[in-house]
Design a protein around this motif. Structure first.
Motif, PDB file in Angstrom:
ATOM      1  N   VAL A 161      12.443  -2.038  -1.835  1.00  0.00           N
ATOM      2  CA  VAL A 161      11.571  -1.490  -1.081  1.00  0.00           C
ATOM      3  C   VAL A 161      11.921  -2.473   0.785  1.00  0.00           C
ATOM      4  CG1 VAL A 161       9.448  -0.824  -0.098  1.00  0.00           C
ATOM      5  CG2 VAL A 161       9.763  -0.725  -2.564  1.00  0.00           C
ATOM      6  N   THR A 162      12.677  -1.658   1.926  1.00  0.00           N
ATOM      7  CA  THR A 162      12.966  -2.207   2.863  1.00  0.00           C
ATOM      8  C   THR A 162      11.484  -2.606   3.406  1.00  0.00           C
ATOM      9  OG1 THR A 162      13.495   0.024   3.865  1.00  0.00           O
ATOM     10  CG2 THR A 162      15.147  -1.234   2.652  1.00  0.00           C
ATOM     11  N   GLU A 163      12.303  -3.027   5.033  1.00  0.00           N
ATOM     12  CA  GLU A 163      10.192  -3.170   5.759  1.00  0.00           C
ATOM     13  C   GLU A 163      10.015  -1.556   6.155  1.00  0.00           C
ATOM     14  OE1 GLU A 163      11.191  -6.527   8.541  1.00  0.00           O
ATOM     15  OE2 GLU A 163      12.640  -7.008   7.059  1.00  0.00           O
ATOM     16  N   ASP A 164      10.964  -0.909   6.378  1.00  0.00           N
ATOM     17  CA  ASP A 164      10.328  -0.311   7.076  1.00  0.00           C
ATOM     18  C   ASP A 164      10.060   1.067   5.587  1.00  0.00           C
ATOM     19  OD1 ASP A 164      12.845   0.831   5.896  1.00  0.00           O
ATOM     20  OD2 ASP A 164      13.439   2.088   7.725  1.00  0.00           O
ATOM     21  N   TYR A 165       9.383   0.567   4.715  1.00  0.00           N
ATOM     22  CA  TYR A 165       9.163   1.694   3.553  1.00  0.00           C
ATOM     23  C   TYR A 165      10.334   2.878   3.440  1.00  0.00           C
ATOM     24  CZ  TYR A 165       5.403  -0.543   5.070  1.00  0.00           C
ATOM     25  OH  TYR A 165       4.231  -1.920   5.532  1.00  0.00           O
TER      26      TYR A 165
END
Length: 296
Positions: free
Chosen positions: A240-244
């Motif tokens: 899961v990336t930091e921008d969800y």
């Protein structure tokens, strides 16, 4: 063997089987069915905390208890917990527990981990009663027998190493129960990747593993996931990336060309995560970044 003891042991075996099947979230409906004994079914739970089925003559069989509001409120000392006496209007139940304890027989502790309308329980069986405090109106319960049996450790006197192992597992189970309850509630009981809404099939996944200092069991270090996506996340196949957004590492798949892999994993690549409505409950971007660093 005395029949009451046979019935008690049959109930304990049945509860162990329920734990193996359902883990630490046994639906109340399963407990309400009772347990089989010589071609019949005997009640396992009643409307009150301390319960004795009519077929038993030696004393109570099960104790119902709710999960405390937080792990710190559990009154846990090693593998031992405190259980409140029944009210004075049901003093005979407390007397029955003392009678069972004096005979060396065990009971079953059912710890509620989800509230109504579809409650779920963590099952500890067998449980020994170590002592009674009439002034504080509490009974001291030892959960080490339940943990030793689950781990295949011979009873009734585990070795020091086995005892330490059982104590660790008791604490881990209670920690995870609080973590799962809070995380699933934040995500409205759905997988954050595929939005599966079958609560018995949902896990609370740690973003940063709990073996690391940052891996604390808090909502912001948690994601509600179905078992498939939880396992993929733990294996760093799905991230899961930091921008969800969901990131699927196709280079880590052994059969990325298969239809099943596409439907269950690759089709979710780039999708936005299902998130809690409250921003304060959403995953911590720093922890998501740490997870990606660990996966490199």
């Amino acid at each position: 063997m005395e029949e009451s003891l046979e019935i008690r042991e049959a109930a304990i075996r049945h509860c162990r089987q329920l734990s193996l099947r359902w883990g630490d979230a046994v639906p109340y409906a399963e407990l309400a069915r009772g347990f089989p004994y010589k071609g019949a079914w005997i009640k396992l739970v009643g409307p009150q905390g301390v319960f004795k089925p009519k077929e038993l003559t030696d004393g109570p069989l099960t104790l119902l208890s709710t999960l405390a509001s937080s792990y710190e409120d559990e009154h846990l000392e090693g593998d031992e917990v405190l259980y409140d006496y029944a009210p004075r209007t049901r003093e005979h139940e407390n007397d029955g527990l003392k009678r069972i304890a004096a005979s060396g027989r065990k009971v079953i502790l059912l710890k509620q981990v989800k509230a109504k309308p579809r409650p779920e329980y963590m099952v500890f069986a067998p449980v020994a009663m170590l002592g009674f405090d009439d002034a504080a109106r509490k009974v001291q319960l030892s959960l080490i027998g339940a943990q030793a049996e689950a781990a295949g450790i011979p009873a009734p006197v585990p070795a020091p190493f086995s005892k330490a192992y059982a104590e660790t597992v008791v604490k881990a189970r209670l920690h995870q129960a609080h973590f799962r309850r809070q995380t699933l509630a934040a995500y409205q009981e759905r997988c954050c990747v595929c939005e599966l809404r079958e609560r018995p099939l949902l896990d609370a996944a740690h973003i940063v593993p709990d073996r690391l200092p940052e891996g604390v069991p808090t909502i912001r270090n948690g994601l509600a996931m179905c078992p498939t996506h939880h396992r993929a996340y733990d294996q760093a196949i799905l991230l899961v990336t930091e921008d969800y957004r969901v990131e699927v590492r196709g280079d880590r798949l052994a059969h990325g060309e298969s239809d099943a892999t596409r439907r269950m994993l690759l089709d979710f690549h780039g999708r936005a995560l299902w998130l809690p409505k409250e921003e304060a409950l959403r995953p911590d971007p720093e922890l998501l970044r740490k997870k990606i660093e660990l996966a490199a």
